[in-house]
Design a protein around this motif. Sequence first.
Motif, short mmCIF file in Angstrom:
data_model
loop_
_atom_site.label_atom_id
_atom_site.label_comp_id
_atom_site.label_asym_id
_atom_site.label_seq_id
_atom_site.Cartn_x
_atom_site.Cartn_y
_atom_site.Cartn_z
N ASP A 78 -52.04 51.02 22.15
CA ASP A 78 -50.74 50.61 21.64
C ASP A 78 -50.53 49.11 21.83
O ASP A 78 -50.52 48.61 22.95
N PRO A 79 -50.34 48.35 20.72
CA PRO A 79 -50.12 46.90 20.85
C PRO A 79 -48.89 46.54 21.66
O PRO A 79 -48.80 45.43 22.19
N LEU A 105 -55.05 38.89 14.81
CA LEU A 105 -54.06 39.64 15.59
C LEU A 105 -53.39 40.71 14.74
O LEU A 105 -53.31 41.87 15.15
N LYS A 106 -52.90 40.34 13.56
CA LYS A 106 -52.20 41.31 12.72
C LYS A 106 -53.15 42.43 12.26
O LYS A 106 -52.75 43.60 12.19
N SER A 144 -55.82 43.57 13.86
CA SER A 144 -56.13 44.44 15.00
C SER A 144 -54.95 45.33 15.34
O SER A 144 -55.13 46.51 15.70
N GLU A 145 -53.72 44.81 15.22
CA GLU A 145 -52.54 45.64 15.46
C GLU A 145 -52.46 46.77 14.43
O GLU A 145 -52.16 47.92 14.77
N TYR A 191 -49.21 45.01 25.12
CA TYR A 191 -49.69 43.64 25.23
C TYR A 191 -48.71 42.67 24.56
O TYR A 191 -49.08 41.53 24.27
N ASN A 192 -47.49 43.12 24.35
CA ASN A 192 -46.51 42.27 23.67
C ASN A 192 -46.11 41.10 24.56
O ASN A 192 -46.02 41.22 25.78
N HIS A 228 -43.04 40.06 19.75
CA HIS A 228 -43.36 40.45 18.38
C HIS A 228 -42.08 40.88 17.67
O HIS A 228 -41.23 41.55 18.24
N ALA A 277 -55.10 49.41 15.24
CA ALA A 277 -54.71 50.22 16.40
C ALA A 277 -53.69 51.27 15.99
O ALA A 277 -53.81 52.45 16.38
N ARG A 278 -52.68 50.89 15.21
CA ARG A 278 -51.68 51.86 14.77
C ARG A 278 -52.29 52.93 13.88
O ARG A 278 -51.95 54.12 13.98
N VAL A 330 -55.30 40.47 24.39
CA VAL A 330 -55.76 41.67 23.68
C VAL A 330 -56.60 42.50 24.64
O VAL A 330 -57.25 41.95 25.55
#
Length: 362
Positions: A282-283, A239-240, A242-243, A286-287, A302, A246-247, A134
């Motif tokens: 943008d997540p 994680l979900k 924070s994603e 970091y995919n 992802h 971010a969006r 992250v």
Amino acid sequence: MRIAIDAMGGDLGPRATVRGTVEALAANAELQVRLYGPREALESEFSRLPKRLGADAERLDIVHASSVIAQDMKPSSALRARRDSSLSMMLDEVASGQAAAGVSAGNTGALMALSRRALGTVAGIPRPAISTAVPTQQGGRCYMLDMGANIDASAQRLVEFALMGEVMARRVDGLARPRIALLNVGVEATKGTASVRHADALLKEMANINYVGFVEGDGLFSGTADVVVCDGFVGNIVLKASEGLARMLIERVQATFAAHWGSRVVSLLARPALLRLRRQLDPVRYNGASLLGLSGIVVKSHGRADALGFACAIARAVQEVRIDLPRHLEHELGQRAATAPVALDRRGSGVSPCAKTDDFNS
């Protein structure tokens, strides 16, 4: 360097995996790829690619797979299924040594179960952990594990996560002494579950590890730690969330500048800065989550990743191949297990046998 890819996983299926694979080939001249899936479906996607990517596709082979592991298939069912699925065939190539790593955007529980069966684990690790990176405020990254493979983790398992994360941060990012922290509801020694407090005590006794103690949720992105450890239930939610945040921030910034003619003029002037901000948040950048603890390299993309995101997951696999991460994990964790004053519980006692779908029994 040959990478094996399950082309049929993820929400977008081969539309994202095929395009992302060819983009990864264009970015890395040493890369070769075997793409597993129904031949007709994959060739159909290739026919839609821009001509500029055609030359790079010459380093790619399609291997027909007659079946696909569904996104909702239980891990126990995947283990009993025929081994002609795109996911199983991809893993068999990694296990045989014909491919240096495998990448899939498919069913997480099935991927974990089939990977463990095909590849085994290093240094007596009972179950792999899912680790991803992250972004932090300083522009760096922090590794977080576990992200959903081990829903309920004992203190011994949390210590194992910490050691694996420490090796990854040191070997992949070149950090001399990565800072290791446990995610908790507070920084005081009396807070947290029994397993977290027990893991804290064990880590404090370990030499040659830069353990900095507890960190709260807001410290995950502050850059105060290079590796943050938690059980899979907490990690997946963090994680979900924070994603999603971010969006939302990206969309809100765009909507704010588009709401009025004056702000639209300002947005034209600020466009370079806004693009930098979008790339940083943008997540997709970091995919790619590593299945740490396996004796081979497997990276989980992802499920919602587009072509760019899938290419990032392939790049993550390439990076781990270059440093031969499983070999370092086997050597360093094996040495620690032999010399540690507190023996790690290799049976995984206190760990739920459930994977992300709560149905994976070893």
